[in-house]
Design a protein around this motif. Structure first.
Motif, PDB file in Angstrom:
ATOM      1  N   VAL A 121      -7.374   5.053   4.223  1.00  0.00           N
ATOM      2  CA  VAL A 121      -7.363   3.708   3.652  1.00  0.00           C
ATOM      3  C   VAL A 121      -8.483   2.903   4.316  1.00  0.00           C
ATOM      4  O   VAL A 121      -8.977   3.273   5.393  1.00  0.00           O
ATOM      5  CB  VAL A 121      -6.008   3.002   3.877  1.00  0.00           C
ATOM      6  N   PRO A 122      -8.901   1.799   3.716  1.00  0.00           N
ATOM      7  CA  PRO A 122      -9.918   0.960   4.366  1.00  0.00           C
ATOM      8  C   PRO A 122      -9.419   0.396   5.691  1.00  0.00           C
ATOM      9  O   PRO A 122      -8.245   0.022   5.817  1.00  0.00           O
ATOM     10  CB  PRO A 122     -10.152  -0.163   3.343  1.00  0.00           C
ATOM     11  N   ARG A 123     -10.311   0.345   6.677  1.00  0.00           N
ATOM     12  CA  ARG A 123      -9.968  -0.248   7.972  1.00  0.00           C
ATOM     13  C   ARG A 123      -9.698  -1.744   7.793  1.00  0.00           C
ATOM     14  O   ARG A 123     -10.396  -2.426   7.029  1.00  0.00           O
ATOM     15  CB  ARG A 123     -11.098  -0.018   8.967  1.00  0.00           C
ATOM     16  N   ALA A 124      -8.713  -2.263   8.529  1.00  0.00           N
ATOM     17  CA  ALA A 124      -8.216  -3.620   8.276  1.00  0.00           C
ATOM     18  C   ALA A 124      -9.263  -4.701   8.500  1.00  0.00           C
ATOM     19  O   ALA A 124      -9.457  -5.573   7.638  1.00  0.00           O
ATOM     20  CB  ALA A 124      -6.978  -3.880   9.137  1.00  0.00           C
ATOM     21  N   TRP A 125      -9.952  -4.700   9.651  1.00  0.00           N
ATOM     22  CA  TRP A 125     -10.791  -5.877   9.934  1.00  0.00           C
ATOM     23  C   TRP A 125     -12.054  -5.939   9.079  1.00  0.00           C
ATOM     24  O   TRP A 125     -12.413  -7.037   8.605  1.00  0.00           O
ATOM     25  CB  TRP A 125     -11.089  -5.994  11.437  1.00  0.00           C
ATOM     26  N   PRO A 126     -12.750  -4.838   8.779  1.00  0.00           N
ATOM     27  CA  PRO A 126     -13.857  -4.961   7.825  1.00  0.00           C
ATOM     28  C   PRO A 126     -13.376  -5.351   6.422  1.00  0.00           C
ATOM     29  O   PRO A 126     -14.055  -6.101   5.708  1.00  0.00           O
ATOM     30  CB  PRO A 126     -14.486  -3.561   7.818  1.00  0.00           C
ATOM     31  N   GLU A 127     -12.202  -4.847   6.047  1.00  0.00           N
ATOM     32  CA  GLU A 127     -11.641  -5.181   4.739  1.00  0.00           C
ATOM     33  C   GLU A 127     -11.293  -6.667   4.659  1.00  0.00           C
ATOM     34  O   GLU A 127     -11.514  -7.325   3.637  1.00  0.00           O
ATOM     35  CB  GLU A 127     -10.403  -4.322   4.478  1.00  0.00           C
ATOM     36  N   GLN A 128     -10.766  -7.217   5.749  1.00  0.00           N
ATOM     37  CA  GLN A 128     -10.422  -8.641   5.760  1.00  0.00           C
ATOM     38  C   GLN A 128     -11.662  -9.506   5.550  1.00  0.00           C
ATOM     39  O   GLN A 128     -11.610 -10.525   4.851  1.00  0.00           O
ATOM     40  CB  GLN A 128      -9.747  -9.003   7.087  1.00  0.00           C
ATOM     41  N   PHE A 148      -4.094  -2.592   4.937  1.00  0.00           N
ATOM     42  CA  PHE A 148      -3.204  -1.828   5.797  1.00  0.00           C
ATOM     43  C   PHE A 148      -3.627  -1.938   7.254  1.00  0.00           C
ATOM     44  O   PHE A 148      -4.814  -1.824   7.572  1.00  0.00           O
ATOM     45  CB  PHE A 148      -3.231  -0.337   5.419  1.00  0.00           C
ATOM     46  N   ARG A 149      -2.652  -2.118   8.119  1.00  0.00           N
ATOM     47  CA  ARG A 149      -2.854  -1.855   9.539  1.00  0.00           C
ATOM     48  C   ARG A 149      -2.531  -0.385   9.775  1.00  0.00           C
ATOM     49  O   ARG A 149      -1.498   0.111   9.299  1.00  0.00           O
ATOM     50  CB  ARG A 149      -1.966  -2.745  10.398  1.00  0.00           C
ATOM     51  N   ARG A 150      -3.398   0.299  10.498  1.00  0.00           N
ATOM     52  CA  ARG A 150      -3.231   1.742  10.688  1.00  0.00           C
ATOM     53  C   ARG A 150      -1.856   2.074  11.266  1.00  0.00           C
ATOM     54  O   ARG A 150      -1.175   2.995  10.778  1.00  0.00           O
ATOM     55  CB  ARG A 150      -4.320   2.267  11.623  1.00  0.00           C
ATOM     56  N   SER A 151      -1.429   1.333  12.278  1.00  0.00           N
ATOM     57  CA  SER A 151      -0.157   1.644  12.930  1.00  0.00           C
ATOM     58  C   SER A 151       1.018   1.453  11.978  1.00  0.00           C
ATOM     59  O   SER A 151       1.982   2.237  12.002  1.00  0.00           O
ATOM     60  CB  SER A 151       0.028   0.774  14.177  1.00  0.00           C
ATOM     61  N   ASP A 152       0.956   0.420  11.115  1.00  0.00           N
ATOM     62  CA  ASP A 152       2.057   0.168  10.184  1.00  0.00           C
ATOM     63  C   ASP A 152       2.149   1.277   9.139  1.00  0.00           C
ATOM     64  O   ASP A 152       3.246   1.760   8.826  1.00  0.00           O
ATOM     65  CB  ASP A 152       1.859  -1.180   9.488  1.00  0.00           C
ATOM     66  N   LEU A 153       1.004   1.680   8.585  1.00  0.00           N
ATOM     67  CA  LEU A 153       1.024   2.735   7.581  1.00  0.00           C
ATOM     68  C   LEU A 153       1.466   4.061   8.193  1.00  0.00           C
ATOM     69  O   LEU A 153       2.250   4.810   7.594  1.00  0.00           O
ATOM     70  CB  LEU A 153      -0.357   2.887   6.943  1.00  0.00           C
ATOM     71  N   CYS A 154       0.995   4.342   9.382  1.00  0.00           N
ATOM     72  CA  CYS A 154       1.389   5.574  10.074  1.00  0.00           C
ATOM     73  C   CYS A 154       2.905   5.606  10.262  1.00  0.00           C
ATOM     74  O   CYS A 154       3.557   6.639  10.036  1.00  0.00           O
ATOM     75  CB  CYS A 154       0.672   5.660  11.419  1.00  0.00           C
ATOM     76  N   ARG A 155       3.471   4.468  10.634  1.00  0.00           N
ATOM     77  CA  ARG A 155       4.930   4.396  10.832  1.00  0.00           C
ATOM     78  C   ARG A 155       5.673   4.653   9.520  1.00  0.00           C
ATOM     79  O   ARG A 155       6.683   5.367   9.497  1.00  0.00           O
ATOM     80  CB  ARG A 155       5.290   3.018  11.389  1.00  0.00           C
ATOM     81  N   GLU A 156       5.167   4.094   8.412  1.00  0.00           N
ATOM     82  CA  GLU A 156       5.818   4.301   7.117  1.00  0.00           C
ATOM     83  C   GLU A 156       5.784   5.778   6.699  1.00  0.00           C
ATOM     84  O   GLU A 156       6.760   6.302   6.157  1.00  0.00           O
ATOM     85  CB  GLU A 156       5.137   3.447   6.047  1.00  0.00           C
ATOM     86  N   VAL A 157       4.666   6.430   6.948  1.00  0.00           N
ATOM     87  CA  VAL A 157       4.556   7.846   6.592  1.00  0.00           C
ATOM     88  C   VAL A 157       5.496   8.689   7.460  1.00  0.00           C
ATOM     89  O   VAL A 157       6.180   9.597   6.962  1.00  0.00           O
ATOM     90  CB  VAL A 157       3.099   8.330   6.730  1.00  0.00           C
TER      91      VAL A 157
END
Length: 246
Positions: A121-128, A148-157
C-alpha cells in the motif's frame, strides 16, 4: 517496475499464484517468467486486462515454462474454490476499496495453509502530502480513498490468521513525481516540471544507472512510495514448514 520481491515471497516451481488487482499485469507476467509457475491475474478494469493479455506474447522469447491467465473479477467475490493458491499478491489495491477487510477475508479463504501473501500500500506520510496538495487526487473515481498506517494494516491482516515475517519500502524516487503531479494537478503530465521528472524516471527504469539504484535503495526504508509486507498463513502445507524467521 516491480514492487514485490519474489525472493521474499518464495515464489517457485509448481506453485499457483494469484495476482489480485493485477492491473496491466506487471507482477503476473514477471511471475510467469519464473520456472513452472501458474500465474492468475484478476482485475475489474477491462482495458487493463486487455493490455495485460496483449503482453503475454511478448514473453515467448524468454521460454516460460508455466502458465498465465487473466480474469475479470471482483476482489470481494472471487470465482475460485477455497485453498486454491500457494501464493497471493495484493499490490496497491486495498487503498482503492471501501470494504478492504472483506478482501483480506477473501484472501484468507483462497490461500492454502502455510501459503504466503504479499500486500503493498502507499506509505502514509508521502500519501498524506499528496492529499494536502490536491483534493482531486483522492476524490477522482477509482482513486485512493484511505491512508494506511503500516502497523494498523499489519495488525488487521494478522487478525485473519497470518504472521508477518518481512517488510520493505519501494519506489522512493517516485514520491517527488506524485507530489509534483498533485501540485500541478490541473496541468497534469503536460506541466514541464512533471514532464521532466517523468523523463528522469523513464531513464532510470530503462538505463538503470547504478548511482540511481543506490539512491533509491537508501531512501526506500523511510521514503519508499510503497510499503511492502509479507505474511505466512498460520498452518502448514505439504512441502513447507512454518518458519516466520525465514
Amino acid at each position: 517496475m516491480l514492487t514485490v520481491d519474489f525472493g521474499w515471497l518464495a515464489l517457485g516451481g509448481g506453485q499457483r499464484c494469484l495476482d489480485l488487482g493485477c492491473g496491466e499485469g506487471r507482477h503476473t507476467l514477471a511471475g510467469y517468467l519464473r520456472a513452472d509457475v501458474d500465474m492468475v491475474g484478476v482485475d475489474l478494469a477491462s482495458a487493463d486486462l486487455l493490455t495485460a493479455r496483449s503482453r503475454i506474447g511478448d514473453m515467448a522469447g524468454y521460454h516460460p515454462q508455466g502458465q498465465v491467465v487473466f480474469f475479470r473479477a471482483d476482489a470481494l467475490r472471487l470465482p475460485f474454490p477455497d485453498a486454491s493458491f500457494d501464493r497471493i499478491i495484493c499490490s496497491e489495491v486495498l487503498e482503492h476499496i471501501p470494504n478492504y477487510l472483506s478482501v483480506i477475508e477473501e484472501i484468507d479463504r483462497l490461500l492454502k495453509p502455510g501459503g504466503r501473501l504479499c500486500i503493498s500500500v502507499p506509505r502514509a506520510w508521502p500519501e498524506q502530502i499528496c492529499w494536502w496538495l490536491s483534493r482531486e487526487y483522492r476524490t477522482t473515481p477509482g482513486g485512493h480513498i484511505r491512508i494506511f498506517r503500516r502497523s494498523d494494516l499489519c495488525r488487521e491482516v494478522e487478525r485473519q490468521g497470518f504472521r508477518y515475517y518481512h517488510g520493505h519500502g519501494a519506489h522512493a524516487l517516485h514520491v517527488p513525481y506524485w507530489w509534483l503531479r498533485c501540485l500541478f494537478w490541473r496541468q497534469g503530465a503536460e506541466h514541464w516540471l512533471v514532464n521532466q521528472y517523468h523523463r528522469l524516471l523513464v531513464w532510470e527504469l530503462t538505463t538503470g544507472p547504478r548511482f540511481m539504484r543506490w539512491i533509491d535503495r537508501f531512501l526506500n526504508p523511510f521514503m519508499g512510495k510503497s510499503v511492502v509486507m509479507y505474511f505466512k498463513k498460520v498452518g502448514t502445507s505439504s512441502g513447507e514448514k512454518m518458519d516466520v524467521a525465514q
